[in-house]
Design a protein around this motif. Sequence first.
Motif, mmCIF file in Angstrom:
data_model
loop_
_atom_site.group_PDB
_atom_site.id
_atom_site.type_symbol
_atom_site.label_atom_id
_atom_site.label_comp_id
_atom_site.label_asym_id
_atom_site.label_seq_id
_atom_site.Cartn_x
_atom_site.Cartn_y
_atom_site.Cartn_z
ATOM 1 N N THR A 64 0.785 -1.234 0.000
ATOM 2 C CA THR A 64 0.000 0.000 0.000
ATOM 3 C C THR A 64 0.820 1.288 0.000
ATOM 4 O OG1 THR A 64 -0.091 -0.178 2.398
ATOM 5 C CG2 THR A 64 -1.969 -1.046 1.169
ATOM 6 N N PHE A 65 2.127 1.184 0.162
ATOM 7 C CA PHE A 65 2.918 2.417 0.156
ATOM 8 C C PHE A 65 4.359 2.129 -0.270
ATOM 9 C CE2 PHE A 65 5.507 1.850 3.984
ATOM 10 C CZ PHE A 65 4.795 0.878 4.667
ATOM 11 N N GLY A 66 5.073 3.201 -0.572
ATOM 12 C CA GLY A 66 6.455 3.057 -1.008
ATOM 13 C C GLY A 66 7.377 3.942 -0.196
ATOM 14 N N HIS A 67 8.648 3.603 -0.218
ATOM 15 C CA HIS A 67 9.629 4.318 0.587
ATOM 16 C C HIS A 67 10.942 4.371 -0.208
ATOM 17 C CE1 HIS A 67 11.655 5.890 4.009
ATOM 18 N NE2 HIS A 67 12.248 4.788 4.384
ATOM 19 N N ALA A 68 11.741 5.402 0.041
ATOM 20 C CA ALA A 68 13.048 5.502 -0.614
ATOM 21 C C ALA A 68 14.116 5.746 0.442
ATOM 22 C CB ALA A 68 13.035 6.646 -1.628
ATOM 23 N N GLN B 11 21.685 2.886 9.327
ATOM 24 C CA GLN B 11 20.919 1.702 9.730
ATOM 25 C C GLN B 11 21.428 0.478 8.970
ATOM 26 O OE1 GLN B 11 18.412 1.366 11.988
ATOM 27 N NE2 GLN B 11 18.747 3.497 12.564
ATOM 28 N N VAL B 12 21.459 -0.647 9.633
ATOM 29 C CA VAL B 12 21.820 -1.901 8.964
ATOM 30 C C VAL B 12 20.552 -2.494 8.362
ATOM 31 C CG1 VAL B 12 22.799 -4.199 9.244
ATOM 32 C CG2 VAL B 12 23.709 -2.291 10.582
ATOM 33 N N MET B 13 20.572 -2.665 7.036
ATOM 34 C CA MET B 13 19.385 -3.127 6.316
ATOM 35 C C MET B 13 19.588 -4.554 5.815
ATOM 36 S SD MET B 13 17.977 -1.874 2.625
ATOM 37 C CE MET B 13 19.103 -2.977 1.793
ATOM 38 N N CYS C 75 13.058 -3.109 5.668
ATOM 39 C CA CYS C 75 12.678 -2.140 6.706
ATOM 40 C C CYS C 75 12.428 -2.820 8.044
ATOM 41 C CB CYS C 75 11.455 -1.337 6.264
ATOM 42 S SG CYS C 75 11.813 -0.209 4.913
ATOM 43 N N SER C 76 13.023 -3.983 8.251
ATOM 44 C CA SER C 76 12.776 -4.726 9.501
ATOM 45 C C SER C 76 13.287 -3.954 10.714
ATOM 46 C CB SER C 76 13.411 -6.110 9.441
ATOM 47 O OG SER C 76 14.779 -5.998 9.157
ATOM 48 N N TYR C 77 14.253 -3.026 10.512
ATOM 49 C CA TYR C 77 14.787 -2.270 11.658
ATOM 50 C C TYR C 77 13.749 -1.297 12.246
ATOM 51 C CZ TYR C 77 15.829 0.944 7.798
ATOM 52 O OH TYR C 77 15.748 1.739 6.683
ATOM 53 N N GLY D 35 10.957 -2.321 13.336
ATOM 54 C CA GLY D 35 10.305 -3.071 14.403
ATOM 55 C C GLY D 35 8.801 -2.877 14.409
ATOM 56 N N ASP D 36 8.247 -2.589 13.244
ATOM 57 C CA ASP D 36 6.819 -2.276 13.137
ATOM 58 C C ASP D 36 6.208 -3.218 12.095
ATOM 59 O OD1 ASP D 36 4.376 -1.232 12.375
ATOM 60 O OD2 ASP D 36 5.021 0.862 12.488
ATOM 61 N N PRO D 37 5.148 -3.942 12.448
ATOM 62 C CA PRO D 37 4.565 -4.916 11.509
ATOM 63 C C PRO D 37 4.208 -4.296 10.158
ATOM 64 C CG PRO D 37 3.513 -5.072 13.671
ATOM 65 C CD PRO D 37 4.432 -3.907 13.738
ATOM 66 N N GLU D 38 3.806 -3.026 10.171
ATOM 67 C CA GLU D 38 3.429 -2.372 8.908
ATOM 68 C C GLU D 38 4.608 -2.324 7.931
ATOM 69 O OE1 GLU D 38 2.429 1.753 9.239
ATOM 70 O OE2 GLU D 38 1.285 1.756 7.362
ATOM 71 N N TRP D 39 5.814 -2.296 8.476
ATOM 72 C CA TRP D 39 7.010 -2.146 7.635
ATOM 73 C C TRP D 39 7.725 -3.480 7.399
ATOM 74 C CZ3 TRP D 39 8.754 2.652 5.648
ATOM 75 C CH2 TRP D 39 7.998 3.761 6.050
ATOM 76 N N ARG D 40 7.133 -4.599 7.851
ATOM 77 C CA ARG D 40 7.765 -5.905 7.632
ATOM 78 C C ARG D 40 7.402 -6.406 6.240
ATOM 79 N NH1 ARG D 40 10.401 -8.011 12.260
ATOM 80 N NH2 ARG D 40 11.337 -9.389 10.711
ATOM 81 N N GLY D 41 8.278 -7.245 5.697
ATOM 82 C CA GLY D 41 8.000 -7.899 4.426
ATOM 83 C C GLY D 41 7.984 -6.973 3.236
ATOM 84 N N MET D 42 8.629 -5.828 3.360
ATOM 85 C CA MET D 42 8.712 -4.929 2.192
ATOM 86 C C MET D 42 9.775 -5.479 1.234
ATOM 87 S SD MET D 42 8.176 -1.189 3.915
ATOM 88 C CE MET D 42 7.959 -0.292 2.382
#
Lengths: 488, 54
Positions: free
Chosen positions: A270-274, A321-323, A329-331, A333-340
């Motif tokens: 549902t969203f994107g990030h850079a 941040q270590v990716m 985006c696992s760092y 620690g928010d379910p919304e950002w997992r599995g991107m």
Amino acid sequence: MEIGISSISELRKRQDSDISKFIFENLNPNDARKQYDAYSRLLQFLLPFKDDLTIIAETDYIDKTYRDLYYHFYSTKLRFFEKNCVRLSFFNNEIDDTIAHSEDDIKKIKKNYLGFVVLRPLGISCIGRNVLSPDVLKPTGSRLLLCKTDITSTVMGTKVSVCGFPHSSQDEEMMTCAETTIWSIMSYLANRYNIYSLPLGHNILASLTESSYERQTPSLGLNFQQISLSLQNQGLACRVYDKDNPKFKEILSCYIESGIPLALCIEAKTFGHAVACIGRSTIDRNTVVLQSVVVNGHVYYEWNKSIDQFIVNDDNATCYQVMNFMDPCSYYGDPEWRGMEITHFVAPLHQKIYLDAEIAIEAALDLIHDHGYNDGSVIRTFLTSSRSYREYAMTNNDFSEKQKQAFIELDMPKFIWVTEISDVASFMIARVNDIILMDATSGKQDLYNSIIIRTKDGDADIYDKKTHDFVTLPFKFSQNFNSFNNLH
Amino acid sequence: MKRYNVLSSAKPSSNKLSEEQIRSFNSKMRKVAIQVTNNSRRANESASKVMLTR
């Protein structure tokens, strides 16, 4: 301007400590909500920092990047926004509140300086331009290997310099993550190479004006093509790769190993990030033997396939941040950002780099096979400038005087593709047995002639421009030497 | 005047690939280049509609 000196632990204690009140009452006078939001955001930003750092806070700081946002956007709003910032400078604990202006104090300031964070008067979006040494962070298991450059600043009237990669949070209105990523990469490149200009928010938007079919402010974000277009319009020659490319991760690693920061596009449903990808963490070199490639029955190991953890500057988080490549985006620690998923990346290249990474990687592998290098060799391919490579050669004690002289005399373009070839034992201790250097200005035609030098078993073949053929140097090359590093 | 020129005494290489091998290598790399073009086209055609905002 007023100056306050205290420690990071004092700032963390509570919002009404002297140093907190000094910072936030100057940043947003009489605006308790913005003060609280900014304090909370700063605490979050400082979470991975060492506990014993000293902070020097300077009020009424005029920051060019915030002033650009202010004059192009915030000053046009009804509600009042401050136009000055507060700058925090960080030092290790050899500096304390006894520091003054003697010659010794100035030397101590210069020596112990670890970078700065500009606080903007924007409440929750207060983290502005910052450049920090990785030494501000609490040590973790692995070392960070980064694209870094020296960036100058001042503190208490003294000129200082810090080696790092520029970072900023987004303000959510004029600059989203996409514009901030462009800013971060261009800011690094402009500080490092004088052919690029220091970016400001309005320049980034201006670079896209002609191709925008909607208004640009307030920003609705950019897609990966707009990121690439903006970087191109600022003097770079971009290549874009997508996740369906069979060598996607390998090419990403190859550019990072080359010291080229990348704009990563990360998507959820549902969203994107850079974010800006700016390095990698050190890993166990033994893992390289898990990444074999077979060419006509011969097995080789590719270093660029082994890297799984990269370093990113993410505008929502603290710098460096270590990716994890598989869950970028696992760092959070928010379910919304997992599995991107990283869907694309943009490689901002110098305009004189023509030979594509995919071809350079494939060519190196074929040359290693065709020239009969040993099975089980570890291959590491990366791009660098001939200036950097020559400097490495000149300062490498493993090379003889004649070898060094050969590297000076060899005709090289501005950029070269380097393939280091090592047996596994040498690779484990970051040593190299043979090299192949290729001309990065070459193209599809007669790629074999783009070899500048190739060594094997101590013999060095070079391209001879008079005969348009290869000749062998009459002296032996070192067969065990230190590897080259673009990241530090 | 002292002159440095360590490259001038190089001898024709006996280590390079045969002409047939070089032609084969160059031909394979041209095919890789076509693949690179295809990958590039696909990357651009995959033009994600997702705006990167967060």
